[in-house]
Motif scaffolding. Sequence first.
Motif, PDB file in Angstrom:
ATOM      1  N   ILE A 418      -7.918   3.218  -2.676  1.00 45.55           N
ATOM      2  CA  ILE A 418      -7.609   2.852  -4.050  1.00 45.55           C
ATOM      3  C   ILE A 418      -8.237   1.486  -4.310  1.00 45.55           C
ATOM      4  O   ILE A 418      -8.229   0.616  -3.427  1.00 45.55           O
ATOM      5  CB  ILE A 418      -6.082   2.806  -4.274  1.00 45.55           C
ATOM      6  CG1 ILE A 418      -5.744   2.337  -5.692  1.00 45.55           C
ATOM      7  CG2 ILE A 418      -5.400   1.918  -3.257  1.00 45.55           C
ATOM      8  CD1 ILE A 418      -4.249   2.371  -5.980  1.00 45.55           C
ATOM      9  N   GLN A 419      -8.818   1.318  -5.483  1.00 46.30           N
ATOM     10  CA  GLN A 419      -9.426   0.034  -5.829  1.00 46.30           C
ATOM     11  C   GLN A 419      -9.056  -0.327  -7.261  1.00 46.30           C
ATOM     12  O   GLN A 419      -9.112   0.509  -8.166  1.00 46.30           O
ATOM     13  CB  GLN A 419     -10.951   0.088  -5.681  1.00 46.30           C
ATOM     14  CG  GLN A 419     -11.640  -1.224  -6.054  1.00 46.30           C
ATOM     15  CD  GLN A 419     -13.098  -1.263  -5.655  1.00 46.30           C
ATOM     16  OE1 GLN A 419     -13.468  -0.894  -4.540  1.00 46.30           O
ATOM     17  NE2 GLN A 419     -13.956  -1.705  -6.561  1.00 46.30           N
ATOM     18  N   GLU A 420      -8.677  -1.594  -7.444  1.00 46.54           N
ATOM     19  CA  GLU A 420      -8.398  -2.147  -8.766  1.00 46.54           C
ATOM     20  C   GLU A 420      -9.354  -3.307  -9.000  1.00 46.54           C
ATOM     21  O   GLU A 420      -9.488  -4.196  -8.148  1.00 46.54           O
ATOM     22  CB  GLU A 420      -6.949  -2.606  -8.847  1.00 46.54           C
ATOM     23  CG  GLU A 420      -5.968  -1.449  -8.721  1.00 46.54           C
ATOM     24  CD  GLU A 420      -4.536  -1.906  -8.657  1.00 46.54           C
ATOM     25  OE1 GLU A 420      -3.878  -1.902  -9.716  1.00 46.54           O
ATOM     26  OE2 GLU A 420      -4.075  -2.257  -7.561  1.00 46.54           O
ATOM     27  N   THR A 421     -10.035  -3.287 -10.136  1.00 44.24           N
ATOM     28  CA  THR A 421     -11.139  -4.207 -10.383  1.00 44.24           C
ATOM     29  C   THR A 421     -11.028  -4.800 -11.780  1.00 44.24           C
ATOM     30  O   THR A 421     -10.649  -4.108 -12.733  1.00 44.24           O
ATOM     31  CB  THR A 421     -12.489  -3.462 -10.247  1.00 44.24           C
ATOM     32  OG1 THR A 421     -12.567  -2.891  -8.943  1.00 44.24           O
ATOM     33  CG2 THR A 421     -13.649  -4.403 -10.456  1.00 44.24           C
ATOM     34  N   GLU A 422     -11.405  -6.078 -11.896  1.00 45.99           N
ATOM     35  CA  GLU A 422     -11.457  -6.742 -13.196  1.00 45.99           C
ATOM     36  C   GLU A 422     -12.649  -7.684 -13.223  1.00 45.99           C
ATOM     37  O   GLU A 422     -12.815  -8.509 -12.327  1.00 45.99           O
ATOM     38  CB  GLU A 422     -10.177  -7.528 -13.454  1.00 45.99           C
ATOM     39  CG  GLU A 422     -10.144  -8.211 -14.817  1.00 45.99           C
ATOM     40  CD  GLU A 422      -8.893  -9.046 -15.015  1.00 45.99           C
ATOM     41  OE1 GLU A 422      -7.937  -8.526 -15.619  1.00 45.99           O
ATOM     42  OE2 GLU A 422      -8.870 -10.197 -14.533  1.00 45.99           O
ATOM     43  N   ALA A 449     -14.871 -12.164 -11.020  1.00 44.27           N
ATOM     44  CA  ALA A 449     -14.643 -10.794 -10.569  1.00 44.27           C
ATOM     45  C   ALA A 449     -13.501 -10.784  -9.569  1.00 44.27           C
ATOM     46  O   ALA A 449     -13.524 -11.535  -8.584  1.00 44.27           O
ATOM     47  CB  ALA A 449     -15.905 -10.227  -9.939  1.00 44.27           C
ATOM     48  N   LYS A 450     -12.515  -9.943  -9.812  1.00 44.67           N
ATOM     49  CA  LYS A 450     -11.396  -9.758  -8.896  1.00 44.67           C
ATOM     50  C   LYS A 450     -11.388  -8.301  -8.446  1.00 44.67           C
ATOM     51  O   LYS A 450     -11.311  -7.393  -9.273  1.00 44.67           O
ATOM     52  CB  LYS A 450     -10.068 -10.100  -9.574  1.00 44.67           C
ATOM     53  CG  LYS A 450      -9.941 -11.529 -10.064  1.00 44.67           C
ATOM     54  CD  LYS A 450      -8.554 -11.769 -10.666  1.00 44.67           C
ATOM     55  CE  LYS A 450      -8.394 -13.198 -11.157  1.00 44.67           C
ATOM     56  NZ  LYS A 450      -9.158 -13.433 -12.410  1.00 44.67           N
ATOM     57  N   ILE A 451     -11.466  -8.084  -7.131  1.00 41.62           N
ATOM     58  CA  ILE A 451     -11.512  -6.731  -6.589  1.00 41.62           C
ATOM     59  C   ILE A 451     -10.490  -6.615  -5.465  1.00 41.62           C
ATOM     60  O   ILE A 451     -10.510  -7.403  -4.508  1.00 41.62           O
ATOM     61  CB  ILE A 451     -12.913  -6.383  -6.047  1.00 41.62           C
ATOM     62  CG1 ILE A 451     -13.971  -6.531  -7.145  1.00 41.62           C
ATOM     63  CG2 ILE A 451     -12.932  -4.963  -5.480  1.00 41.62           C
ATOM     64  CD1 ILE A 451     -15.391  -6.329  -6.649  1.00 41.62           C
ATOM     65  N   THR A 452      -9.589  -5.660  -5.583  1.00 42.68           N
ATOM     66  CA  THR A 452      -8.624  -5.365  -4.532  1.00 42.68           C
ATOM     67  C   THR A 452      -8.814  -3.915  -4.110  1.00 42.68           C
ATOM     68  O   THR A 452      -8.806  -3.015  -4.961  1.00 42.68           O
ATOM     69  CB  THR A 452      -7.179  -5.567  -5.016  1.00 42.68           C
ATOM     70  OG1 THR A 452      -7.029  -6.916  -5.467  1.00 42.68           O
ATOM     71  CG2 THR A 452      -6.195  -5.309  -3.890  1.00 42.68           C
ATOM     72  N   GLN A 453      -8.988  -3.704  -2.798  1.00 39.92           N
ATOM     73  CA  GLN A 453      -9.151  -2.345  -2.287  1.00 39.92           C
ATOM     74  C   GLN A 453      -8.190  -2.129  -1.127  1.00 39.92           C
ATOM     75  O   GLN A 453      -8.016  -2.999  -0.274  1.00 39.92           O
ATOM     76  CB  GLN A 453     -10.584  -2.086  -1.821  1.00 39.92           C
ATOM     77  CG  GLN A 453     -10.814  -0.634  -1.418  1.00 39.92           C
ATOM     78  CD  GLN A 453     -12.230  -0.353  -0.970  1.00 39.92           C
ATOM     79  OE1 GLN A 453     -12.504  -0.186   0.204  1.00 39.92           O
ATOM     80  NE2 GLN A 453     -13.152  -0.301  -1.933  1.00 39.92           N
ATOM     81  N   ARG A 454      -7.556  -0.954  -1.112  1.00 39.81           N
ATOM     82  CA  ARG A 454      -6.635  -0.591  -0.040  1.00 39.81           C
ATOM     83  C   ARG A 454      -7.000   0.795   0.469  1.00 39.81           C
ATOM     84  O   ARG A 454      -7.327   1.684  -0.322  1.00 39.81           O
ATOM     85  CB  ARG A 454      -5.192  -0.621  -0.551  1.00 39.81           C
ATOM     86  CG  ARG A 454      -4.749  -2.000  -1.019  1.00 39.81           C
ATOM     87  CD  ARG A 454      -3.402  -1.968  -1.711  1.00 39.81           C
ATOM     88  NE  ARG A 454      -3.479  -1.372  -3.034  1.00 39.81           N
ATOM     89  CZ  ARG A 454      -3.747  -2.070  -4.142  1.00 39.81           C
ATOM     90  NH1 ARG A 454      -3.985  -3.355  -4.075  1.00 39.81           N
ATOM     91  NH2 ARG A 454      -3.774  -1.475  -5.318  1.00 39.81           N
ATOM     92  N   GLY A 455      -6.948   0.965   1.776  1.00 37.38           N
ATOM     93  CA  GLY A 455      -7.329   2.232   2.367  1.00 37.38           C
ATOM     94  C   GLY A 455      -6.325   2.706   3.390  1.00 37.38           C
ATOM     95  O   GLY A 455      -5.630   1.919   4.034  1.00 37.38           O
ATOM     96  N   ASP A 456      -6.234   4.028   3.551  1.00 37.52           N
ATOM     97  CA  ASP A 456      -5.270   4.653   4.454  1.00 37.52           C
ATOM     98  C   ASP A 456      -5.945   5.852   5.119  1.00 37.52           C
ATOM     99  O   ASP A 456      -6.363   6.796   4.451  1.00 37.52           O
ATOM    100  CB  ASP A 456      -4.042   5.102   3.646  1.00 37.52           C
ATOM    101  CG  ASP A 456      -2.990   5.803   4.502  1.00 37.52           C
ATOM    102  OD1 ASP A 456      -3.135   5.834   5.736  1.00 37.52           O
ATOM    103  OD2 ASP A 456      -2.019   6.323   3.924  1.00 37.52           O
ATOM    104  N   TYR A 457      -6.077   5.802   6.447  1.00 40.56           N
ATOM    105  CA  TYR A 457      -6.537   6.949   7.227  1.00 40.56           C
ATOM    106  C   TYR A 457      -5.293   7.628   7.791  1.00 40.56           C
ATOM    107  O   TYR A 457      -4.531   7.009   8.551  1.00 40.56           O
ATOM    108  CB  TYR A 457      -7.458   6.508   8.356  1.00 40.56           C
ATOM    109  CG  TYR A 457      -8.818   6.031   7.899  1.00 40.56           C
ATOM    110  CD1 TYR A 457      -9.901   6.908   7.846  1.00 40.56           C
ATOM    111  CD2 TYR A 457      -9.018   4.707   7.530  1.00 40.56           C
ATOM    112  CE1 TYR A 457     -11.150   6.477   7.432  1.00 40.56           C
ATOM    113  CE2 TYR A 457     -10.261   4.269   7.114  1.00 40.56           C
ATOM    114  CZ  TYR A 457     -11.318   5.154   7.067  1.00 40.56           C
ATOM    115  OH  TYR A 457     -12.557   4.724   6.648  1.00 40.56           O
ATOM    116  N   PHE A 458      -5.067   8.886   7.443  1.00 40.70           N
ATOM    117  CA  PHE A 458      -3.824   9.539   7.825  1.00 40.70           C
ATOM    118  C   PHE A 458      -4.078  10.989   8.207  1.00 40.70           C
ATOM    119  O   PHE A 458      -5.154  11.559   7.954  1.00 40.70           O
ATOM    120  CB  PHE A 458      -2.802   9.463   6.688  1.00 40.70           C
ATOM    121  CG  PHE A 458      -3.170  10.274   5.466  1.00 40.70           C
ATOM    122  CD1 PHE A 458      -2.676  11.555   5.285  1.00 40.70           C
ATOM    123  CD2 PHE A 458      -4.018   9.750   4.501  1.00 40.70           C
ATOM    124  CE1 PHE A 458      -3.013  12.303   4.169  1.00 40.70           C
ATOM    125  CE2 PHE A 458      -4.359  10.492   3.373  1.00 40.70           C
ATOM    126  CZ  PHE A 458      -3.854  11.768   3.215  1.00 40.70           C
TER     127      PHE A 458
END
Length: 785
Positions: A418-422, A449-458
């Motif tokens: 998931i990524q949220e960007t501004e 620029a503000k970028i937040t990314q989160r990842g999940d390997y499941f």
Amino acid sequence: MLSRTSRALVVVLTGIIAAPFAAAEDRRRIEEVVVTAERKEASVSDTSISITALTDEFMEDFGIRNQSDLQNLIPSTVIRPYDLSIRGIGRPFRALGGDPGVATYVDGVYSEDFYIASSGGFWDIERVEVLRGPQGTLYGRNAVGGAVNFLHKKPTDEFEAEFKGVLSNFSGKDVYGMVSGTLIENMLTARVTGYNRARDGIIEEKGIGPDLDSLNDENYTLQLRFNPTDTIEMNMRVNERSVNRVMGGADGGGLVVLSEEGLGERNTISPSFGFRQIDQTQTDYSQSDFFDTTQPVFNFTNPSTGEVVEAQRLRGGFDPALGTGTGRMNQGFGNPNPTNECVFFDRDDIDGDDLCATTNGLNFERFDHQAVTFDAEWQATDSMSFKYIFGYTDYFYDRITDDDLTASQTFDRQFYVIQETEYVSHELQWFWDVNDRLSFTTGAFAYNAKITQRGDYFSSVGEPRYTQPSPAGAASPFFGAPQVGLGQARVADTFIVLGDWTGDQGGTRVPHGPRTAGTDLEYQTRSVRDAYAAYSQGVFDITDSLSVTFGVRWAEDQLDSYETLFRYSENIIPLPGATLLALNIASGAIAGDAATATPDLDANGQLQYDTSVPLLTEGLPVSLDVFREFERTDDKITWRLNFDWTPTDDSLIYAGVTTGFRAGGNNLGFFSANGEYDPEELTAYEIGYKGSFRDGTLQVNASTYFYDYENVHSVVYEASATGGTTNSVIAIEGAEIYGVEADFLWFPSEQLTLGGNFSYTPSEFTADFNVIDDFNPEAPNSLFT
């Protein structure tokens, strides 16, 4: 040691009937295309840089509907779904904490994402301008490789409305609509557009779920043009866009398998990837070099010494999978329906028509995007004007793709991100015609620029390996009784915590993402970039036919970022084979006598596994938690000097030198040993020609160039800061790029249009460097670490 030479050759020949070019004096001639490449309106033939400009009429008649169609019409340009490269310079990787090499602009507003600007189709695009070479003195953002401008159609004074539908194969349905006209006479006009594009998947799914790579994209836009006085004009564009489709590719999709065992077929026999060196005289089963007469022998060549090494596959749970650091399982182990049909091991012969997928059917992609652009221009005097440009973009993006490339219901690994960007930008420009021979364009630029990314390997099947760790981990000799925060350490700006893996029953999850059980890796990255620039470029007409262009630009990039990692791993000190085997027998993962640590072998002399019990492939279950933060500032002054000569009214010859700059960055999300990389610098030399022939029915453009390139940003495999190998962006010391390109457009008759382009771009790294080829089937890293 590696060096690289790459060449590209593209030739395109196209023809259409009754091309829509205006007739003059009963004969079709090529009309001048007016562009704003130099931040002022000028024709392509009068602009002394390499540029390709495609109008809406041209794109309509040649059937150009999306960004991939552009590639055939632009010399020296390679376009991928999310990025593009010009003359070998771009972003051949999707790395957080870095910058694209080619700047993308939408109605004058900078965007880091080529995908956002180009993927929605060209339904309401007035013109696309592709500028090749560094654009360092007229653009606020770094553009070391070039710039692409997407310019939308403006509201009209007269009422207009248009609706269009397109049907295609794979149940494709495209619907477009537009209404434009005046709201307040001589003051306010508006334009409303919308589209919906839908299509079924085009890549056959052999596993579970629908076919991949479908399309479901809709966008709605409102544009306003406001003229309060004769000298002031304001434009605003607001859009809302959403994408919801079945994804194909990225980390999964089963499209291309590039594991270290790319030997021509999927490995469904061994529980873990990797090979061990053998000695055909070794008969002791407990030794790592034991020769198993029932298993095939593979010959590999040591890339450092040239020695031929005999090897067999690892005996999972017996031979530690050294060098991986993650206890990496083979998710294809025991797959009841293995297939090689969707696997491509020959890197030189991958045919897109043969692509298919074998996945667990969870693939999806969602994209929610909002943007506002605004500009205001004031013609202060006959010789001076000012322009302000504002841009705001935010988007939410998430997806799930199948990471293990199998449809196995026993072992599974999915990737959710998931990524949220501004993005927010401001630019102020000042245009000044000093006199008939001298003019200046000056500007100031600010960008956040503000970028937040989160990842999940499941694991979607809840593998006990990750949900219920081996009983041996309850009181391991490595850690003792499980403790929280055991082994914590801090090195510079890095914080590390080690402890026993206690299992994931669904309590760990990515914020705002799905609640998942069986997670084996989570990460989060956050970057905040503040960029500033000031630039000025002047043009001086030395004579009526000779001009000089000179410019300078100062730029500064400030980047603050961090990354966090929580993952399953196995004993950082790999256990000897006999100890590892004993643990797996004790837990029941391998059948045998726990008291004597003797395995039960089947009729073929092979280990017998119970897939319902977690198998240890390296050592004891370990949880690893890492936090790293970075802070860097890069600044640079770039310049341009260019001469252009018009010996006749129908020809232009130019020569110039331009410097370019791309800020350094951080290896966010990779946790590589190399946490940051230095800025790129480029000096480009170019000579070009533009000419019109045959009474205006033939246009020819050509150029040749040489780039002296320093600190080339490239993605490689190298050591990870947490063990094993990982992706890493490094700055390679130097490279040289040579090239020649040409394009033409010809009207040989009233009904026929011919066009084509040619490019030849040899490039070579001028410095040797060491990397790890993690996917080289001829030299697997389990043997040659």
